[in-house]
Scaffold this active site. Structure first.
Site, PDB file in Angstrom:
ATOM      1  N   SER A   6      -0.864   2.322  -1.590  1.00 30.55           N
ATOM      2  CA  SER A   6      -0.062   1.151  -1.335  1.00 30.55           C
ATOM      3  C   SER A   6      -0.847  -0.162  -1.358  1.00 30.55           C
ATOM      4  CB  SER A   6       0.612   1.277   0.034  1.00 30.55           C
ATOM      5  OG  SER A   6      -0.341   1.235   1.067  1.00 30.55           O
ATOM      6  N   LYS A  52      -4.553  -7.582   3.023  1.00 28.41           N
ATOM      7  CA  LYS A  52      -3.312  -6.856   2.748  1.00 28.41           C
ATOM      8  C   LYS A  52      -2.234  -7.383   3.692  1.00 28.41           C
ATOM      9  CE  LYS A  52      -1.531  -2.121   2.325  1.00 28.41           C
ATOM     10  NZ  LYS A  52      -1.819  -0.681   2.483  1.00 28.41           N
ATOM     11  N   SER A  89      -3.882   5.298   0.295  1.00 30.34           N
ATOM     12  CA  SER A  89      -3.576   3.901  -0.028  1.00 30.34           C
ATOM     13  C   SER A  89      -4.759   2.973  -0.252  1.00 30.34           C
ATOM     14  CB  SER A  89      -2.702   3.293   1.070  1.00 30.34           C
ATOM     15  OG  SER A  89      -1.399   3.780   0.980  1.00 30.34           O
TER      16      SER A  89
END
Lengths: 95, 493
Positions: free
Chosen positions: B151, B76, B175
């Site tokens: 997210s 990420k 997330s």
């Protein structure tokens, strides 16, 4: 308690975010909708409950104050917007 | 080969059936075919990836590899990786090449993993749909008109269509678990403090925690074993040695468990509050069927209450923005990242830099946070939210007296359409209604695929355990995945 446009302006100044007049109007509506959600907290009875500032009530550990890193000034300043002779450049603040 | 699990890939690498360079090329090609469509990656850099792969191959040839040496992994874009562009999904960091590695990156690099690329995400991890990214929305690989969740939506949209074997994610409200549910993969967010936050760009420090997005509980266990463990550079990282979560994966829940009833003795609590109004019937059907499967495997079911959970979303939307407003004050155009081109003085430089560098949702949360921390409102909002946070944690304490794990839906609906909730922040926030309570308490949580709803979109089963019970959660999830095949389903892209 709904926020007025002046309060939105004041918060934006504190947050150091410039907002245009249309953005202030839009932010006012959206922030008030979010505060409508947040207001539900006020009805909860929390007398005698200690605030929980950290998940699992973790307390920060202390360690010796030792120099562990080598000098990497150039490396870290290579990502700065404006640097001169090892200094970060910003607009003049002291006349 | 792209459908193989991490342990299968590991065995193939060790046996010399494939090299890490070949494997890395395979995944880079697969990413290239699809990234124009899904937008799951912000950065790929084949040269850097292949250099790491070749080093891994040499290490394997010297018989010095670990079980993750040569395994490609996507990270990420919230994790700082040295010499890699690290944007956090923001214009503010669109030019930021990190001068150092996050702890998590250091660990995976040291194990010999290959960085496949940096995955797209909601800007500064603020969002539940991946639509707030400066680099454009990510599409759901099951239906490109839908969101992948957020997210960590880029990581989810990389793992689900087999474009990365595993990926890292991070979690503040929902997330990891919500995008895992919406894309049909396995995601685990460990107990707060289990994974170091060093070099993980901060959103809300008392809630942020790194975790894994993977194809199965077994893969997640392998990866999490590498990520978790003490780090003196994060003072909230617990001083506990790393744990091998794969060790107990196949063991029965208690020594009395048999091969067809391995979960005999496991008590699963179903919170009444998570099966009420707002839950889509198709999600409830799939979740109840998964619970029945756990019963077949020997588990018993108890009804529990989490009476304060309706207050979790309001409490979260005070605490997280308050911490974000403080954390994001560092983005001022002085030391790194974006600076506005024209300004009159220092204050004007700050205001224009932040106005131009942050997107709408990030600004909104900074404004909320600034307000709730401002003079005269701190007690009414911030302290009240922290008191409710304790009540929510106490609900879980009480529940874990009569059950071992808590289960329910991860998200109230399957993936929604792109744009459907983008203009209504409150509706967007309610997406995380089932995942936020455990996060406020700091408990570990997982989502595992458990079926499909309308339009063939995946449904996730939410599993919450007590503090530091990740090994038990992964064990229960692994037995479920031995008996079902939901986790083997991949979108046809």
């Amino acid at each position: 308690m709904p926020l007025s446009p002046d309060e939105v302006r004041r918060i934006a100044l504190l947050a150091r975010i410039e907002l245009s007049e249309p953005e202030i109007a839009a932010a006012q509506g959206q922030l008030n909708a979010i505060f409508g959600l947040i207001e539900k907290l006020q009805a909860a009875d929390t007398r005698g409950v200690a605030p929980m500032s950290h998940a699992g009530d973790a307390s920060a550990r202390l360690r010796e104050d030792q120099v562990l890193e080598s000098d990497q000034r150039e490396r870290f300043q290579s990502v700065a917007p404006h640097v001169e002779r090892g200094l970060y450049l910003v607009p003049r603040v002291i006349e | 080969m792209h459908n193989a699990t991490v342990s299968e890939l590991s065995a193939a690498l060790t046996a010399g059936k494939i090299s890490s360079a070949e494997l890395t090329k395979l995944f880079l090609e697969r990413i290239g075919q699809l990234n124009g469509v899904l937008n799951a990656f912000v950065t790929v850099d084949a040269e850097k990836s292949l250099a790491q792969a070749r080093a891994a191959d040499e290490r394997i040839a010297r018989h010095e590899g670990s079980r993750l040496t040569g395994i490609p992994i996507a990270h990420k874009d919230i994790f700082c990786a040295r010499d890699w562009l690290t944007t956090c999904g923001s214009k503010m960091l669109a030019n930021f090449v990190s001068p150092y590695d996050a702890h998590v990156i250091e660990r995976f690099n040291a194990a010999g993993c290959v960085i496949l690329g940096k995955t797209n995400m909601d800007e500064f991890a603020m969002g539940s749909s991946n639509e707030t990214s400066y680099f454009g929305p990510v599409k759901n690989p099951w239906d490109q008109t839908c969101v992948p969740g957020g997210s960590s939506g880029g990581s989810a949209a990389a793992v689900a269509p087999r474009r990365a074997p595993p990926a890292t994610g991070t979690h503040t409200g929902g997330s990891i678990r919500q995008p895992a549910a919406l894309t049909g993969i396995t995601g685990i967010k460990p107990t707060y403090g289990r994974v170091s936050r060093y070099g993980m760009i901060a959103f809300a420090s008392s809630l942020d925690q790194g975790g894994v997005m993977a194809r199965s509980a077994e893969d997640a266990a392998l990866l999490l074993s590498e990520m978790a463990g003490a780090d003196a550079r994060d003072s909230t990282c617990v001083d506990m040695a790393a744990e091998d979560y794969t060790r107990t994966l196949r063991q029965p829940w208690t020594p009395d468990g048999s091969s067809d009833r391995p979960l005999q003795g496991l008590r699963i609590g179903l919170p009444r509050e998570h099966f009420g109004e707002g839950l889509a019937p198709e999600v409830e059907v799939a979740v109840r069927a998964a619970v029945a499967e756990f019963e077949k495997l020997g588990a018993s079911i108890v009804d529990i209450n989490l009476p304060n959970s309706p207050l979790s979303v309001p409490a979260y939307y005070v605490i997280a923005p308050a911490e974000a407003s403080s954390n994001l004050s560092r983005f001022d155009g002085v030391r790194y990242g974006y600076r506005a081109p024209d300004y009159a003085d220092l204050l004007d430089m700050y205001r224009k830099t932040r106005a131009q560098g942050f997107g709408a949702e990030v600004k909104r949360r900074i404004l909320i946070g600034t307000y709730v921390l401002s003079h005269g409102y701190y007690d009414a909002y911030y302290l009240q939210a922290q008191r409710i946070r304790r009540l929510i944690a106490q609900d879980f304490d009480a529940a874990f007296k009569c059950c071992d794990l808590i289960a329910g839906p991860t998200s109230p609906t399957v993936a929604f359409k792109l744009g459907a909730k983008a203009s209504d922040p409150v509706q967007m926030y309610l997406n995380d209604i089932y995942t936020i309570p455990a996060n406020l308490a700091g408990l570990p949580g997982m989502s595992i695929p458990c079926g499909f709803g309308s339009g063939g979109l995946p449904v996730g089963l939410h599993v919450v355990g007590n503090y530091y019970s990740e090994a038990r959660m992964l064990c229960a999830a692994s037995h479920f995945q031995q008996a079902t095949d939901w986790h083997t389903k991949a979108p046809g892209v």
